[in-house]
Enzyme design. Structure first.
Site, PDB file in Angstrom:
ATOM      1  N   CYS A  18      27.495  38.674 -34.894  1.00 40.06           N
ATOM      2  CA  CYS A  18      26.518  39.759 -34.888  1.00 40.06           C
ATOM      3  C   CYS A  18      26.780  40.733 -36.042  1.00 40.06           C
ATOM      4  O   CYS A  18      26.553  40.387 -37.195  1.00 40.06           O
ATOM      5  CB  CYS A  18      26.491  40.467 -33.533  1.00 40.06           C
ATOM      6  SG  CYS A  18      25.026  41.508 -33.306  1.00 40.06           S
ATOM      7  N   HIS A  61      26.097  36.229 -29.287  1.00 36.30           N
ATOM      8  CA  HIS A  61      27.201  36.707 -28.459  1.00 36.30           C
ATOM      9  C   HIS A  61      27.458  35.673 -27.370  1.00 36.30           C
ATOM     10  O   HIS A  61      26.518  35.126 -26.782  1.00 36.30           O
ATOM     11  CB  HIS A  61      26.852  38.045 -27.808  1.00 36.30           C
ATOM     12  CG  HIS A  61      26.854  39.197 -28.747  1.00 36.30           C
ATOM     13  ND1 HIS A  61      27.992  39.624 -29.392  1.00 36.30           N
ATOM     14  CD2 HIS A  61      25.849  40.018 -29.155  1.00 36.30           C
ATOM     15  CE1 HIS A  61      27.692  40.664 -30.149  1.00 36.30           C
ATOM     16  NE2 HIS A  61      26.407  40.925 -30.037  1.00 36.30           N
TER      17      HIS A  61
END
Length: 483
Positions: A325, A425
Site C-alpha cells: 500500500c 493488505h
C-alpha cells in the site's frame, strides 16, 4: 429489543477484543443473533466494511465470529492516529476531519457519542444480543469525564458488564479491586463478574482471591482463560515490534505512521520478522516497506534518516524489496499528493515502475486477484484495499478479478527487478502465495522449502472460542442476561 453484554478491561491489552470475539462465536454457535459493537476505537489497523467504509480490524474480526458481514455500525467512531497528538476521525466509515486530542475531547465527542448511541439502539432493536467492547481502562481519573467507550455506554445500553484482567502481567487482583473501587455504585451494580485472562498454571491456586472478590463485591469469577498461542489479530494499541531473525532475514521498516502491520503476522509464524528503526540496520534478505497513515511524510522521513539510500544499496547487493500500500507508493517513481500531506509532487524511491496520484475519495474494498509476479504467477489471492492513491504501472503485480464480489478486470501494484508492490493488505495471509514467495527466497540461499500449513481465520476463531467456552461459565452469563 435485544440485550447487551459489555466487556470491560482493567487496562489496555487485557484481552477484551479476543474475549468479545470468542463470545460472539460461542453465542452464535448457540443459535443467538449476535453482533459486536465498539462505540469508539483508536487503531491503525483498519479494514473495509460491507458499506465500503473503514472499521477497526478488531470489529471486523468480531463480525466474522458472529457470522455477520462487517458493518460500520459495529464501530461507528474510528480514530486513526496521525502523530503530534492528532487523529483522523472516521465516522460511520468515512473520514470527517482531523483534530487534536484536546479539541476532540472538548468539541467533537458529545455529538459523535449521541450519533453512536443511535446506532447502538438500532442494533439492539434488530438483534438478540449486542456484545460491546470497552476501550483501555474504564476508570482513568483524568479521562473518565470524557470517556464515551466504557461505562457510559454500558449504562446507556442497560448492559451487563464483565471485567477482564490479564493475569500474565501480574497484579490482576489489585487491578480488579482498584477498578471496582473507582467505579460508581451504579456502574459496579452492572458488573456481573470477573474473567482472568492468559493464566499459566493451576487455577485452583487462585481460589483465595476469587473468594475475596466475591465476599467484597458479591460478584463471582466467571472464568480463567489459559494462555493460548493463537493466530488471531490482537488490538494494536500495545503492539510490540519484536526483532526476530529467522533463516530468512525479513526486515519490516517501522515507519512513524506505520499502519495495518497485521499484514505481516504470517511471516512471524513462518519465519520471524525483524522490525528496524535505524538505517544502518538495513540489509536483510527481504526488506518490506509497510502501509502508512501518511505516505509522503513517511517517505520524507525515510529520505531524511538515510533509509532510502540504505534500501537502494541493499537492493543493489541482492535484497528483495516489497512495498504494501503506502510502501508500494513510496517505492514507485513519483507521488502527486494534494490530499493527505498536500505536498504536491514528490519523487519516490524509484525501485518500482509506478506513478501514484492521490484522489479525494478513499477506496475501501475487499478484493480477489490473480498474481502476475513470476514465482507465484497465477496464484489466486484475496485481501482488502484502503487507499487514496491511484497508481499506474506497465508491469502490474496482479489483476483484480472481483471487488466486493463483483467481477472486474483491473491491474494493480507493480513489479520491479527483485521487487514488487501491491495494494493488497493481507497478501501474506494467502498461504499458497506466502509459501511460494518464501520458498523462492529460501532456494536462493540453498535452504530447504518450508510448509507454513493451511488454516483459516474461521478455523482459528472456532478453535479459540472452543478453549474460552471450556473455561468460562457461559450458562451463568446467559442466566444474567435472561437468555
Amino acid at each position: 429489543m435485544g440485550d447487551a453484554l459489555m466487556v470491560l478491561g482493567t487496562l489496555s491489552g487485557a484481552g477484551k477484543s479476543l474475549l468479545v470475539t470468542a463470545l460472539c462465536r460461542i453465542l452464535s454457535n448457540l443459535g443467538y443473533d449476535v453482533v459486536p459493537f465498539k462505540s469508539q476505537n483508536m487503531s491503525l489497523n483498519s479494514a473495509p466494511s460491507i458499506e465500503g467504509g473503514e472499521i477497526s480490524r478488531a470489529q471486523y474480526l468480531q463480525a466474522i465470529a458472529c457470522r455477520k458481514k462487517p458493518s460500520v455500525k459495529f464501530n461507528p467512531i474510528l480514530l486513526k492516529p496521525e502523530g503530534n497528538m492528532r487523529s483522523q476521525v472516521v465516522f460511520m466509515g468515512k473520514p470527517v476531519g482531523s483534530v487534536s486530542a484536546r479539541d476532540y475531547m472538548l468539541s467533537k465527542k458529545e455529538e459523535l457519542f449521541r450519533k453512536a448511541m443511535t446506532v447502538l439502539n438500532e442494533l439492539k432493536e434488530k438483534h438478540d444480543l449486542v456484545i460491546i467492547e470497552g476501550a483501555g481502562s474504564p476508570v482513568e481519573i483524568n479521562l473518565k469525564d470524557y470517556d464515551i467507550a466504557n461505562t457510559r455506554v454500558m449504562l446507556y445500553a442497560k448492559a451487563k458488564g464483565i471485567l477482564v484482567t490479564d493475569i500474565d502481567r501480574g497484579g490482576s487482583f489489585a487491578s480488579i479491586v482498584g477498578t471496582m473501587e473507582l467505579l460508581s455504585e451504579r456502574e459496579r451494580e452492572a458488573i456481573i463478574g470477573f474473567v482472568f485472562n492468559r493464566f499459566r498454571g493451576d487455577a485452583s491456586l487462585l481460589k483465595p482471591g476469587f473468594e475475596y472478590l466475591e465476599k467484597r463485591y458479591g460478584k463471582p469469577t466467571l472464568g480463567v482463560i489459559p494462555y493460548v498461542e493463537h493466530r488471531l489479530p490482537e488490538e494494536d494499541s500495545l503492539a510490540e515490534f519484536p526483532k526476530v531473525r529467522g533463516e530468512l532475514h525479513i526486515q519490516v521498516i517501522k515507519l512513524p505512521h506505520i499502519s495495518n502491520f497485521t499484514d505481516f503476522e504470517p511471516l512471524h509464524w513462518a519465519n520471524g520478522v525483524d522490525y528496524v528503526t535505524k538505517a544502518e540496520e538495513i540489509g536483510g534478505d527481504v526488506i518490506i516497506v509497510p502501509g502508512s497513515k501518511n505516505t509522503v511524510e513517511d517517505l520524507l522521513w525515510l529520505r531524511k534518516n538515510g533509509f532510502e539510500d540504505a534500501i537502494i544499496e541493499a537492493h543493489r547487493e541482492g535484497s528483495f524489496v516489497v512495498g504494501i500500500c503506502g510502501g508500494f507508493q513510496m517505492l514507485g517513481e513519483k507521488i502527486i499528493d494534494t490530499v493527505e500531506s498536500k505536498r504536491g509532487t514528490v519523487n519516490g524511491i524509484g525501485l518500482l515502475p509506478a506513478k501514484t496520484v492521490f484522489e479525494k475519495t478513499k477506496r475501501t474494498n475487499h478484493l480477489t486477484a490473480k498474481v502476475l509476479w513470476g514465482p507465484a504467477k497465477g496464484t489466486a489471492v484475496e485481501g482488502y484495499e484502503i487507499r487514496f492513491g491511484r497508481s499506474t504501472s506497465e508491469r502490474p503485480f496482479s489483476v483484480i478479478t472481483a471487488i466486493n464480489g463483483a467481477k472486474t478486470f483491473e491491474p494493480e501494484g507493480a513489479i520491479g527487478k527483485r521487487a514488487f508492490g501491491t495494494y493488497l493488505h493481507g497478501i501474506f495471509h494467502n498461504f499458497v502465495f506466502t509459501e511460494r514467495f518464501l520458498n523462492f527466497l529460501r532456494a536462493e540461499k540453498g535452504l530447504e522449502p518450508v510448509s507454513i500449513g493451511r488454516w483459516s481465520i474461521e478455523e482459528e476463531i472456532e478453535r479459540f472460542a472452543g478453549i474460552v467456552e471450556r473455561n468460562l461459565d457461559v450458562e451463568r452469563i446467559l442466566g444474567e442476561l435472561g437468555l
